[in-house]
Design a protein around this motif. Structure first.
Motif, short mmCIF file in Angstrom:
data_model
loop_
_atom_site.label_atom_id
_atom_site.label_comp_id
_atom_site.label_asym_id
_atom_site.label_seq_id
_atom_site.Cartn_x
_atom_site.Cartn_y
_atom_site.Cartn_z
N THR A 143 0.83 -1.21 0.00
CA THR A 143 0.00 0.00 0.00
C THR A 143 0.86 1.26 0.00
N ARG A 183 0.19 10.27 -3.79
CA ARG A 183 -0.33 10.54 -2.46
C ARG A 183 0.74 10.46 -1.39
N ASN A 209 0.61 4.20 -2.79
CA ASN A 209 0.46 5.62 -2.47
C ASN A 209 1.54 6.46 -3.15
#
Length: 252
Positions: free
Chosen positions: A45, A54, A49
């Motif tokens: 994850t 992000r 990102n």
């Protein structure tokens, strides 16, 4: 295209010893689904990102459409997330406006690309609800009144209504029961083909990876330990960790 849509070059981000990912590289082409698999804490994850703007990586490059993602402005990265990219969260309410109707959630994405005619926006939202198997009569209902499977399908409609080039998915079928999961996977497979989508998908479920992904990256403790075509990786795993993952699925 003569160049990949997305190139990730020696990307790293460690936020604590052994936490994050190191030296990840891959190319992604239109119409291709790349699955990233591994146990919890493997860095999947965090990597997702970083390549979806992000989380700024500590080193390496993310090249999208021949542009260095972290050399362009923050405003341009936000524009990409609203228009050319989609992000499908594991928990669908994280990707939906809870106090905005189903139709409004879809309409907001259309307005971000310049749509202004209310009738056209509403008609498009109704068509997308139909496409993702949500009764169009529920266009004015809030997402919080939907089942988990319907919320996930609404989130997919919200992300794909602008016909993006690239979609990032984090455990898109997580938490759904088997029958709902199967219908969602069928929907995703058809949309990928129809729209020639490029997809980066994080999942812990090797069954989901086999059904959706063309290629796999297998991650362990922040490192890519194996990569290749999905069938080759799952049917003839070379790395001991991949062999362990596959055998654990077979034993269950």
């Amino acid at each position: 295209m003569t160049q990949p849509l997305l190139s990730v070059n020696q990307l790293s981000h460690l936020y604590a010893p052994g936490k994050g990912f190191q030296d990840v590289s891959f190319d992604l082409w239109p119409g291709e689904v790349l699955g990233i698999v591994g146990e919890s804490g493997s860095g999947k994850t965090t990597l997702l990102n970083a390549i979806s703007a992000r989380l700024a990586p500590q080193q390496g490059q993310v090249i999208y459409n021949d542009r260095d993602l972290y050399a362009i402005s923050e405003a341009e990265r936000r524009r990409l997330l609203r228009t050319e990219w989609g992000v499908v969260h594991q928990h669908p309410l994280d990707g939906l406006r809870r106090q905005v109707s189903a139709g409004g959630n879809i309409g907001e994405r259309l307005m971000a690309t310049g749509a202004r005619h209310y009738g056209d926006i509403r008609a498009c939202a109704q068509q997308w609800l139909t496409d993702v198997e949500i009764p169009p009569s529920r266009i004015d209902d809030l997402p919080t009144t939907f089942s988990g499977g319907m919320q996930q399908r609404l989130q997919i409609a919200r992300n794909l209504v602008t016909r993006p080039k690239l979609v990032f998915m984090d455990e898109p079928t997580g938490g759904l029961d088997v029958s709902v999961q199967a219908r969602l996977l069928d929907l995703l497979r058809s949309l990928v083909v129809e729209m020639n989508l490029a997809v980066v998908m994080v999942t812990h479920d090797l069954g989901v990876a086999r059904l959706l992904a063309n290629r796999l990256l297998v991650m362990k403790q922040g490192l890519v330990v194996e990569s290749g075509l999905t069938d080759r990786v799952l049917d003839d795993p070379h790395h001991p960790y991949t062999q362990l993952l596959v055998s654990s699925v077979l034993q269950n």
